[in-house]
Enzyme design. Structure first.
Site, short mmCIF file in Angstrom:
data_model
loop_
_atom_site.label_atom_id
_atom_site.label_comp_id
_atom_site.label_asym_id
_atom_site.label_seq_id
_atom_site.Cartn_x
_atom_site.Cartn_y
_atom_site.Cartn_z
N ASP A 152 0.81 -1.22 0.00
CA ASP A 152 0.00 0.00 0.00
C ASP A 152 0.84 1.28 0.00
OD1 ASP A 152 -2.21 -1.68 0.14
OD2 ASP A 152 -2.20 -1.67 2.32
N LYS B 288 1.79 2.04 -5.13
CA LYS B 288 2.32 1.46 -6.38
C LYS B 288 1.37 1.71 -7.55
CE LYS B 288 2.39 -2.54 -4.29
NZ LYS B 288 2.09 -2.12 -2.90
N GLY C 285 -4.57 -4.34 -3.75
CA GLY C 285 -5.57 -3.32 -4.05
C GLY C 285 -4.80 -2.09 -4.47
N HIS C 286 -4.84 -1.78 -5.75
CA HIS C 286 -4.03 -0.67 -6.28
C HIS C 286 -4.95 0.46 -6.74
CE1 HIS C 286 -0.46 -3.62 -7.14
NE2 HIS C 286 -0.79 -3.53 -5.86
N GLN D 251 2.01 -6.12 -3.14
CA GLN D 251 2.49 -6.23 -1.75
C GLN D 251 3.76 -5.40 -1.58
OE1 GLN D 251 1.45 -9.66 -3.26
NE2 GLN D 251 -0.47 -8.67 -2.75
P1 GDP Z 1 -0.78 0.26 -3.54
O1 GDP Z 1 -1.36 -1.02 -3.03
O2 GDP Z 1 0.68 0.36 -3.30
O3 GDP Z 1 -1.14 0.53 -4.97
O4 GDP Z 1 -1.43 1.41 -2.68
P2 GDP Z 1 -3.00 1.56 -2.29
O5 GDP Z 1 -3.73 2.02 -3.48
O6 GDP Z 1 -3.48 0.33 -1.61
O7 GDP Z 1 -2.91 2.65 -1.17
C1 GDP Z 1 -2.37 3.92 -1.41
C2 GDP Z 1 -3.45 4.96 -1.07
O8 GDP Z 1 -2.85 6.23 -0.98
C3 GDP Z 1 -4.53 5.07 -2.12
O9 GDP Z 1 -5.72 5.45 -1.51
C4 GDP Z 1 -4.00 6.19 -3.01
O10 GDP Z 1 -5.04 6.88 -3.71
C5 GDP Z 1 -3.36 7.09 -2.00
N1 GDP Z 1 -2.21 7.86 -2.46
C6 GDP Z 1 -1.21 7.50 -3.31
N2 GDP Z 1 -0.28 8.46 -3.39
C7 GDP Z 1 -0.69 9.47 -2.56
C8 GDP Z 1 -0.14 10.71 -2.18
O11 GDP Z 1 0.95 11.11 -2.59
N3 GDP Z 1 -0.86 11.46 -1.28
C9 GDP Z 1 -2.05 11.05 -0.77
N4 GDP Z 1 -2.67 11.83 0.09
N5 GDP Z 1 -2.60 9.88 -1.11
C10 GDP Z 1 -1.92 9.08 -1.98
P1 IMO Z 2 -0.88 -4.22 -2.20
O1 IMO Z 2 -0.44 -4.78 -3.52
C1 IMO Z 2 -0.95 -4.61 2.15
C2 IMO Z 2 -1.02 -8.69 3.78
C3 IMO Z 2 -2.28 -9.14 4.50
C4 IMO Z 2 -1.70 -10.08 5.52
C5 IMO Z 2 -0.56 -10.76 4.74
C6 IMO Z 2 -0.94 -12.11 4.14
O2 IMO Z 2 -2.19 -3.53 -2.24
O3 IMO Z 2 0.21 -3.43 -1.56
P2 IMO Z 2 -2.45 -12.84 2.08
O4 IMO Z 2 -3.91 -12.61 1.81
O5 IMO Z 2 -1.55 -12.28 1.03
O6 IMO Z 2 -2.13 -14.27 2.40
O7 IMO Z 2 -2.17 -12.02 3.44
O8 IMO Z 2 -0.22 -9.87 3.70
N1 IMO Z 2 -1.22 -8.19 2.40
C7 IMO Z 2 -1.16 -6.89 2.06
N2 IMO Z 2 -0.99 -5.79 2.83
N3 IMO Z 2 -1.04 -4.50 0.83
C8 IMO Z 2 -1.18 -5.60 0.05
O9 IMO Z 2 -1.15 -5.55 -1.30
C9 IMO Z 2 -1.29 -6.86 0.67
N4 IMO Z 2 -1.46 -8.12 0.21
C10 IMO Z 2 -1.40 -8.92 1.28
O10 IMO Z 2 -2.94 -8.04 5.11
O11 IMO Z 2 -1.10 -9.37 6.56
MG MG Z 3 -2.92 -1.67 -1.81
#
Ligand code: GDP
Ligand code: IMO
Ligand code: MG
Length: 427
Positions: free
Chosen positions: A13, A16, A40-41, A224
């Site tokens: 998270d 990416k 979840g991207h 991840q």
């Molecule tokens: P990922 O799994 O690495 O793709 O990241 P996620 O999408 O799960 O979580 C990142 C969260 O931060 C999302 O809600 C994005 O919209 C948000 N986000 C990404 N870059 C920024 C930033 O520079 N500032 C803020 N405030 N939010 C951001």
């Molecule tokens: P993105 O790509 C954050 C965490 C789960 C749990 C552990 C194992 O959005 O960054 P799993 O279901 O993979 O067997 O769970 O890994 N986890 C993540 N945490 N971002 C993710 O993906 C994750 N994918 C798995 O919360 O702790």
């Molecule tokens: Mg994510």
């Protein structure tokens, strides 16, 4: 742009999805190589938010997307995601998306077992996403998995499912005291969607090779993060795939010399979803403030993310494990209001300082972070698009990250939107 690998440096998270969406403009092909719909991207384009779990984040930029052999794919989730994107006017026709014939399918029994295991573990649970990721990789390793190429041969498919269900049902019934799955139902459900899946199946390795030979630029989208890696993360509180850059080659079916540039995505602080040690976790008002300002809720499960200070022991670990050539610092804007910002530079363990990330969680659980404190910049950064305009204290924070990691900061993200980005160095 060179062929580029995007890697999470922390516990996922990091942002990416946003960066892959941004850089896809300069790529021809965008490839997922591991994980599944545990990811979840999030992409925010023209104020509209799109979250993808399986389909590469290059799809909004109309780039050809590939799901590599290293990904575990829930076929029902894949089709739902295609429908969701199509309903948002995104082209996800088989011309735009290919799934490797070697990729493994997450089956209904994988999800059942994932959740039954977590329930049985009680307070010792891992906190998985419940999507069946671990049990699917397990079957891959024990050579009992169902692959996309198996969808081509109906008799073989039925036989495989029937054989494996016998064992899974025994396990579900007698170990977890859970209801067994109906074999006909499992097979029929797959047959119902088979025709929709077939046009998406391809030899992704061959397609990437052909494209690359013609000069196409590849962008590899990690899921991840480094510290959720099955080998190098906080085992057993990890996911079940190799999340590090080296696996972009194996999980996509290309040779490692196609990985030209490796960008590590670093959230300006640290978050974690699920259980497991987290040395710099904050349990105070500052942690709450970061959680609220950063809207730190999981994009897959909606769980509140645990928040803490930036941990450079982790980032240095990620720099080494992934051969990072550049850093992308995200969510800088979330720290705008803080008076002071801390960076963990090393851990204290049993009276001595340890500079490196320990291999076992028992040690990690007893590590105390050693912090240096930086003055905040107390200024809104989300409207800046030039590095020169950033407040001095924000620049000093970024410079310190480069100094401590030995890796240059190339991009700074100051908001969720595609436009809220500062390109410091050309990619
Ligand atoms: P990922 O799994 O690495 O793709 O990241 P996620 O999408 O799960 O979580 C990142 C969260 O931060 C999302 O809600 C994005 O919209 C948000 N986000 C990404 N870059 C920024 C930033 O520079 N500032 C803020 N405030 N939010 C951001
Ligand atoms: P993105 O790509 C954050 C965490 C789960 C749990 C552990 C194992 O959005 O960054 P799993 O279901 O993979 O067997 O769970 O890994 N986890 C993540 N945490 N971002 C993710 O993906 C994750 N994918 C798995 O919360 O702790
Ligand atoms: Mg994510």
């Amino acid at each position: 742009m060179l062929n580029t690998v995007i890697i999470g440096t922390q516990w996922g998270d990091e942002g990416k999805g946003k960066i892959v969406d941004l850089l896809s403009e300069h790529a021809d092909y965008v490839v997922r190589f591991q994980g599944g719909n545990n990811a979840g991207h999030t992409m925010v384009v023209n104020g509209k938010t799109i979250i993808s779990h399986l389909i590469p984040s290059g799809i909004l930029q109309k780039k050809k997307c590939f799901i590599g052999n290293g990904v575990v794919v829930d076929p029902f989730v894949l089709l739902d995601e295609i429908d969701y994107l199509v309903s948002n006017q995104v082209d996800v026709s088989p011309d735009m998306l290919k799934v490797s014939s070697r990729a493994h399918l997450i089956m209904p029994y994988h999800k059942e077992i994932d959740n039954a295991r977590e329930d049985k573990k009680g307070d010792k649970k891992i906190g998985t996403t419940g999507r069946g990721i671990g049990p699917c990789y397990e079957d891959k390793a024990t050579r009992r998995g169902i692959r996309f190429c198996d969808l081509m041969d109906l008799d073989l498919l039925k036989e495989k499912i029937s054989t494996i269900l016998e064992e899974k049902n025994f396990y579900l019934e007698h170990y977890f005291h859970a209801a067994p799955l109906d074999q006909d139902l499992v097979i029929n459900d797959i047959l119902q969607i088979r025709d929709r899946l077939l046009p998406y199946i391809a030899d992704v390795s061959v397609a990437l090779h052909q494209g690359s030979t013609k000069g196409k630029t590849l962008l590899f989208e990690g899921a991840q993060g480094t510290h959720l890696d099955i080998e190098h993360g906080t085992y057993p509180f990890v996911t079940s795939s190799s999340t590090v850059a080296g696996n972009a080659a194996g999980g996509a079916g290309v040779g490692p010399n196609l990985l030209n540039q490796i960008l590590g995505i670093v959230k300006a602080y640290t978050t974690r979803v699920g259980e497991g040690p987290f040395p710099t976790e904050l349990f105070d008002e500052t942690g709450d403030k970061i959680q609220k300002t950063g809207a730190e809720f999981g994009a897959t499960t909606g769980r509140k993310r645990r928040c803490g200070w930036l941990d450079m022991v982790m980032i240095k670990n990620a720099a080494r494990l992934n051969s990072l050539t550049g850093l992308v610092i995200t969510k800088m804007d979330v720290l705008d209001d803080l008076d002071e910002i801390k960076i963990c530079t090393a851990y204290q363990y049993n009276g001595s300082t340890i500079p490196d990330f320990p291999p076992d969680i028992k040690t990690l659980e007893h590590c105390t972070p050693l912090y240096e404190t930086h003055p905040g910049w107390k200024q809104k950064t989300s409207d800046f698009t030039d590095y020169a305009d950033l407040p001095d204290n924000a620049k000093k924070y970024l410079e310190r990250i480069t100094q401590l990691s030995g890796v240059p900061v190339k991009i700074i993200s100051v908001g969720p939107g595609r436009e809220a980005t500062i390109i410091k160095e050309a990619i």
